[in-house]
Motif scaffolding. Structure first.
Motif, PDB file in Angstrom:
ATOM      1  N   ILE A   1       0.835  -1.202   0.000  1.00 55.46           N
ATOM      2  CA  ILE A   1       0.000   0.000   0.000  1.00 55.46           C
ATOM      3  C   ILE A   1       0.870   1.251   0.000  1.00 55.46           C
ATOM      4  O   ILE A   1       0.561   2.238  -0.684  1.00 55.46           O
ATOM      5  CB  ILE A   1      -0.957  -0.002   1.210  1.00 55.46           C
ATOM      6  N   ALA A   2       1.972   1.218   0.735  1.00 58.30           N
ATOM      7  CA  ALA A   2       2.874   2.368   0.773  1.00 58.30           C
ATOM      8  C   ALA A   2       3.464   2.643  -0.605  1.00 58.30           C
ATOM      9  O   ALA A   2       3.484   3.787  -1.076  1.00 58.30           O
ATOM     10  CB  ALA A   2       3.981   2.123   1.799  1.00 58.30           C
ATOM     11  N   VAL A   3       3.946   1.588  -1.266  1.00 59.78           N
ATOM     12  CA  VAL A   3       4.544   1.753  -2.593  1.00 59.78           C
ATOM     13  C   VAL A   3       3.497   2.225  -3.601  1.00 59.78           C
ATOM     14  O   VAL A   3       3.742   3.143  -4.396  1.00 59.78           O
ATOM     15  CB  VAL A   3       5.184   0.434  -3.068  1.00 59.78           C
ATOM     16  N   VAL A   4       2.323   1.620  -3.568  1.00 59.74           N
ATOM     17  CA  VAL A   4       1.259   2.021  -4.489  1.00 59.74           C
ATOM     18  C   VAL A   4       0.836   3.464  -4.204  1.00 59.74           C
ATOM     19  O   VAL A   4       0.622   4.262  -5.133  1.00 59.74           O
ATOM     20  CB  VAL A   4       0.068   1.056  -4.388  1.00 59.74           C
ATOM     21  N   SER A   5       0.722   3.821  -2.925  1.00 59.74           N
ATOM     22  CA  SER A   5       0.338   5.188  -2.568  1.00 59.74           C
ATOM     23  C   SER A   5       1.317   6.202  -3.144  1.00 59.74           C
ATOM     24  O   SER A   5       0.913   7.236  -3.707  1.00 59.74           O
ATOM     25  CB  SER A   5       0.292   5.345  -1.037  1.00 59.74           C
ATOM     26  N   GLN A   6       2.604   5.925  -3.011  1.00 57.23           N
ATOM     27  CA  GLN A   6       3.601   6.849  -3.530  1.00 57.23           C
ATOM     28  C   GLN A   6       3.497   6.985  -5.047  1.00 57.23           C
ATOM     29  O   GLN A   6       3.595   8.094  -5.593  1.00 57.23           O
ATOM     30  CB  GLN A   6       5.001   6.393  -3.128  1.00 57.23           C
TER      31      GLN A   6
ATOM     32  N   GLU B   1       4.474  16.099  -2.484  1.00 52.98           N
ATOM     33  CA  GLU B   1       5.064  15.362  -1.362  1.00 52.98           C
ATOM     34  C   GLU B   1       4.661  13.890  -1.416  1.00 52.98           C
ATOM     35  O   GLU B   1       3.836  13.423  -0.639  1.00 52.98           O
ATOM     36  CB  GLU B   1       4.634  15.991  -0.026  1.00 52.98           C
ATOM     37  N   THR B   2       5.242  13.155  -2.340  1.00 56.42           N
ATOM     38  CA  THR B   2       4.881  11.741  -2.467  1.00 56.42           C
ATOM     39  C   THR B   2       5.366  10.927  -1.282  1.00 56.42           C
ATOM     40  O   THR B   2       4.819   9.861  -1.002  1.00 56.42           O
ATOM     41  CB  THR B   2       5.461  11.153  -3.766  1.00 56.42           C
ATOM     42  N   ASP B   3       6.380  11.418  -0.573  1.00 55.39           N
ATOM     43  CA  ASP B   3       6.870  10.691   0.599  1.00 55.39           C
ATOM     44  C   ASP B   3       5.824  10.653   1.710  1.00 55.39           C
ATOM     45  O   ASP B   3       5.778   9.698   2.490  1.00 55.39           O
ATOM     46  CB  ASP B   3       8.160  11.323   1.121  1.00 55.39           C
ATOM     47  N   ASN B   4       4.993  11.687   1.808  1.00 49.39           N
ATOM     48  CA  ASN B   4       3.914  11.677   2.786  1.00 49.39           C
ATOM     49  C   ASN B   4       2.921  10.558   2.479  1.00 49.39           C
ATOM     50  O   ASN B   4       2.391   9.914   3.396  1.00 49.39           O
ATOM     51  CB  ASN B   4       3.184  13.019   2.809  1.00 49.39           C
ATOM     52  N   ALA B   5       2.664  10.345   1.198  1.00 45.97           N
ATOM     53  CA  ALA B   5       1.747   9.267   0.807  1.00 45.97           C
ATOM     54  C   ALA B   5       2.322   7.916   1.194  1.00 45.97           C
ATOM     55  O   ALA B   5       1.605   7.032   1.684  1.00 45.97           O
ATOM     56  CB  ALA B   5       1.474   9.336  -0.695  1.00 45.97           C
ATOM     57  N   TYR B   6       3.607   7.741   0.966  1.00 47.64           N
ATOM     58  CA  TYR B   6       4.276   6.484   1.342  1.00 47.64           C
ATOM     59  C   TYR B   6       4.179   6.280   2.852  1.00 47.64           C
ATOM     60  O   TYR B   6       3.838   5.187   3.330  1.00 47.64           O
ATOM     61  CB  TYR B   6       5.734   6.537   0.898  1.00 47.64           C
ATOM     62  N   CYS B   7       4.476   7.326   3.611  1.00 52.04           N
ATOM     63  CA  CYS B   7       4.448   7.235   5.072  1.00 52.04           C
ATOM     64  C   CYS B   7       3.054   6.880   5.585  1.00 52.04           C
ATOM     65  O   CYS B   7       2.901   6.030   6.453  1.00 52.04           O
ATOM     66  CB  CYS B   7       4.924   8.565   5.662  1.00 52.04           C
ATOM     67  N   LEU B   8       2.034   7.521   5.029  1.00 45.96           N
ATOM     68  CA  LEU B   8       0.661   7.224   5.450  1.00 45.96           C
ATOM     69  C   LEU B   8       0.300   5.784   5.122  1.00 45.96           C
ATOM     70  O   LEU B   8      -0.336   5.095   5.933  1.00 45.96           O
ATOM     71  CB  LEU B   8      -0.311   8.186   4.766  1.00 45.96           C
ATOM     72  N   GLY B   9       0.706   5.315   3.949  1.00 44.32           N
ATOM     73  CA  GLY B   9       0.441   3.925   3.599  1.00 44.32           C
ATOM     74  C   GLY B   9       1.049   2.948   4.573  1.00 44.32           C
ATOM     75  O   GLY B   9       0.444   1.920   4.910  1.00 44.32           O
ATOM     76  N   LEU B  10       2.243   3.264   5.051  1.00 44.57           N
ATOM     77  CA  LEU B  10       2.918   2.385   6.013  1.00 44.57           C
ATOM     78  C   LEU B  10       2.231   2.376   7.371  1.00 44.57           C
ATOM     79  O   LEU B  10       2.064   1.324   7.988  1.00 44.57           O
ATOM     80  CB  LEU B  10       4.366   2.842   6.213  1.00 44.57           C
ATOM     81  N   PHE B  11       1.848   3.541   7.858  1.00 40.31           N
ATOM     82  CA  PHE B  11       1.459   3.686   9.255  1.00 40.31           C
ATOM     83  C   PHE B  11      -0.042   3.642   9.511  1.00 40.31           C
ATOM     84  O   PHE B  11      -0.452   3.507  10.666  1.00 40.31           O
ATOM     85  CB  PHE B  11       1.991   5.014   9.805  1.00 40.31           C
ATOM     86  N   HIS B  12      -0.870   3.747   8.478  1.00 41.53           N
ATOM     87  CA  HIS B  12      -2.288   4.008   8.741  1.00 41.53           C
ATOM     88  C   HIS B  12      -2.982   2.902   9.517  1.00 41.53           C
ATOM     89  O   HIS B  12      -3.949   3.167  10.237  1.00 41.53           O
ATOM     90  CB  HIS B  12      -3.031   4.291   7.432  1.00 41.53           C
TER      91      HIS B  12
END
Length: 292
Positions: free
Chosen positions: A118-123, A133-144
């Motif tokens: 999900i993190a990779v796809v989100s980014q 800020e695609t890194d924010n999308a990756y971070c949210l995918g990891l932690f949500h």
């Protein structure tokens, strides 16, 4: 969700759930990351000091999902090529898995692998819709969904309730959790992210990641940055079939309820999402190829 509560109110919400301390490597990396001039060499050295952490990171960045043309052979090379934010996000994901993992959750519907997918796809989705800020999308995918692990550790029947929540067309996934436990994984995830000093935007998005209807339909003035991040997350969850996996069902009921809001806000449509599914399948992202 960014409201100030006193310690007693927070304890009541957490209901005896112990949020683990932020791993020291995350603390050290964050301190370096937020310096006026972050030192790439020092960041690489901090990671390389832990052989297991460095190996896990290189395994992730060399996976087909990252789409790199050449194999990355060192932490320093990965840091230079991917950038500090991306590398720190990857390390955060590895660290949270080590900090929160237990034997049961590791094998549960490939929970951690799906989070990484999900993190990779989100980014990638964020990049495709022009989010800076695609890194924010990756971070949210990891932690949500970190709150799921902590809820499971605290309540023996939690995973049964969560499965029921995803398997039924209720208004919100978290409503059934609130009914049974007087709290939910989005709230616990919010406090975990805040405790681990993640950006406020990420914390707030975690808190609202099952409040899409309320946020988009009833709050026209809601922060567009948060709406954008949550749109990306929900698209990624749908592409990776996260909801059906957790509910052990075929249909994604949450996506069916919220997709009109996501389409309207992002300008995307069903054909765009289908094209993304094909793209991520070709990239070899396991959650996508296994469930579509």
């Amino acid at each position: 969700m960014s409201i100030e509560l006193d310690p007693d109110q927070i304890d009541q919400i957490l209901q005896g759930i112990n949020i683990p301390p932020q791993p020291q490597v995350m603390v050290d990396l964050q301190m370096e990351q937020y310096r006026p001039r972050p030192d790439i060499g020092r960041i690489a050295n901090l990671i390389a000091q832990d052989v297991g952490l460095a190996g896990a990171m290189l395994k992730i960045v060399n996976a087909p999902a990252f789409g790199l043309a050449n194999t990355i052979s060192s932490v320093h090379q990965a840091t230079v090529l991917l950038g500090i934010k991306s590398v720190v996000n990857i390390i955060n994901g590895i660290s949270i898995r080590g900090q929160l993992s237990d034997e049961d959750i590791v094998g549960l519907n490939n929970f951690w692998d799906t989070s990484m997918d999900i993190a990779v796809v989100s980014q990638n989705v964020a990049r495709q819709i022009g989010l800076q800020e695609t890194d924010n999308a990756y971070c949210l995918g990891l932690f949500h969904n970190t709150g799921i692990v902590l809820m499971k550790q605290r309540f023996p029947t939690y995973m049964d309730i969560l499965q029921q929540a995803y398997a039924h067309n209720t208004e919100r996934v978290i409503d059934l959790e609130n009914h049974h436990f007087s709290t939910n994984h989005a709230v616990i995830g919010y406090y975990t992210a805040r405790s681990w000093r993640l950006p406020h935007l990420i914390c707030d998005a975690i808190a609202d990641h099952h409040n899409i209807t309320q946020l988009f339909a009833r709050d026209a003035g809601a922060d567009n940055a948060k709406k954008t991040l949550l749109s990306v997350l929900k698209i990624a969850e749908y592409i990776c079939a996260s909801g059906p996996a957790l509910g052990k069902v075929r249909d994604d009921y949450e996506w069916a309820r919220i997709k009109a809001y996501i389409y309207e806000f992002t300008g995307l449509g069903p054909y765009d999402i289908d094209a993304m599914i094909d793209q991520f399948s070709e990239m070899g992202i396991g959650s996508v190829t296994a469930r579509h």
